[in-house]
Design a protein around this motif. Sequence first.
Motif, PDB file in Angstrom:
ATOM      1  N   ALA A 153       4.299  28.807 -32.579  1.00 39.33           N
ATOM      2  CA  ALA A 153       5.139  28.600 -31.399  1.00 39.33           C
ATOM      3  C   ALA A 153       4.542  27.466 -30.568  1.00 39.33           C
ATOM      4  O   ALA A 153       3.353  27.468 -30.266  1.00 39.33           O
ATOM      5  CB  ALA A 153       5.211  29.877 -30.571  1.00 39.33           C
ATOM      6  N   SER A 165       9.776  27.335 -32.590  1.00 37.81           N
ATOM      7  CA  SER A 165       8.965  28.289 -33.340  1.00 37.81           C
ATOM      8  C   SER A 165       9.325  28.138 -34.810  1.00 37.81           C
ATOM      9  O   SER A 165      10.497  27.940 -35.141  1.00 37.81           O
ATOM     10  CB  SER A 165       9.254  29.721 -32.899  1.00 37.81           C
ATOM     11  OG  SER A 165       8.883  29.911 -31.561  1.00 37.81           O
ATOM     12  N   CYS A 188       1.764  20.645 -33.372  1.00 36.39           N
ATOM     13  CA  CYS A 188       3.086  21.129 -33.744  1.00 36.39           C
ATOM     14  C   CYS A 188       3.690  20.215 -34.810  1.00 36.39           C
ATOM     15  O   CYS A 188       3.683  18.995 -34.665  1.00 36.39           O
ATOM     16  CB  CYS A 188       3.977  21.163 -32.499  1.00 36.39           C
ATOM     17  SG  CYS A 188       5.694  21.595 -32.829  1.00 36.39           S
ATOM     18  N   VAL A 197       3.799  33.457 -36.528  1.00 38.92           N
ATOM     19  CA  VAL A 197       4.775  32.417 -36.236  1.00 38.92           C
ATOM     20  C   VAL A 197       4.067  31.330 -35.433  1.00 38.92           C
ATOM     21  O   VAL A 197       3.284  31.631 -34.538  1.00 38.92           O
ATOM     22  CB  VAL A 197       5.953  32.996 -35.413  1.00 38.92           C
ATOM     23  CG1 VAL A 197       6.929  31.923 -35.001  1.00 38.92           C
ATOM     24  CG2 VAL A 197       6.653  34.096 -36.182  1.00 38.92           C
TER      25      VAL A 197
END
Length: 86
Positions: A45, A52, A12, A43
């Motif tokens: 997430a 997101s 992330c 997207v």
Amino acid sequence: MKEQKNEKLIVCDICGVKAARTVKRPQVLGRGAQMLLVDNVPVIACRNCGESYLTSETIYRLDGIRSKQKANSAARKIAVAEFTHI
């Protein structure tokens, strides 16, 4: 939520944990008469931080879709609800 067999987790960009995945979600662009619903937008997430976000490539492609809205879309009737205060 169980992890799917072929699900590829990525790091992330927000929290730095390898807990994010690409999901397809609808994205609304514009307002009023110029509103455009784009379906199946990729997207990122994250299951760790709950954030997101879109990649720069996805944003670039959405800008292209919006700039050529009439050529890239088909008119469909959809129900629109408005959130009101209690």
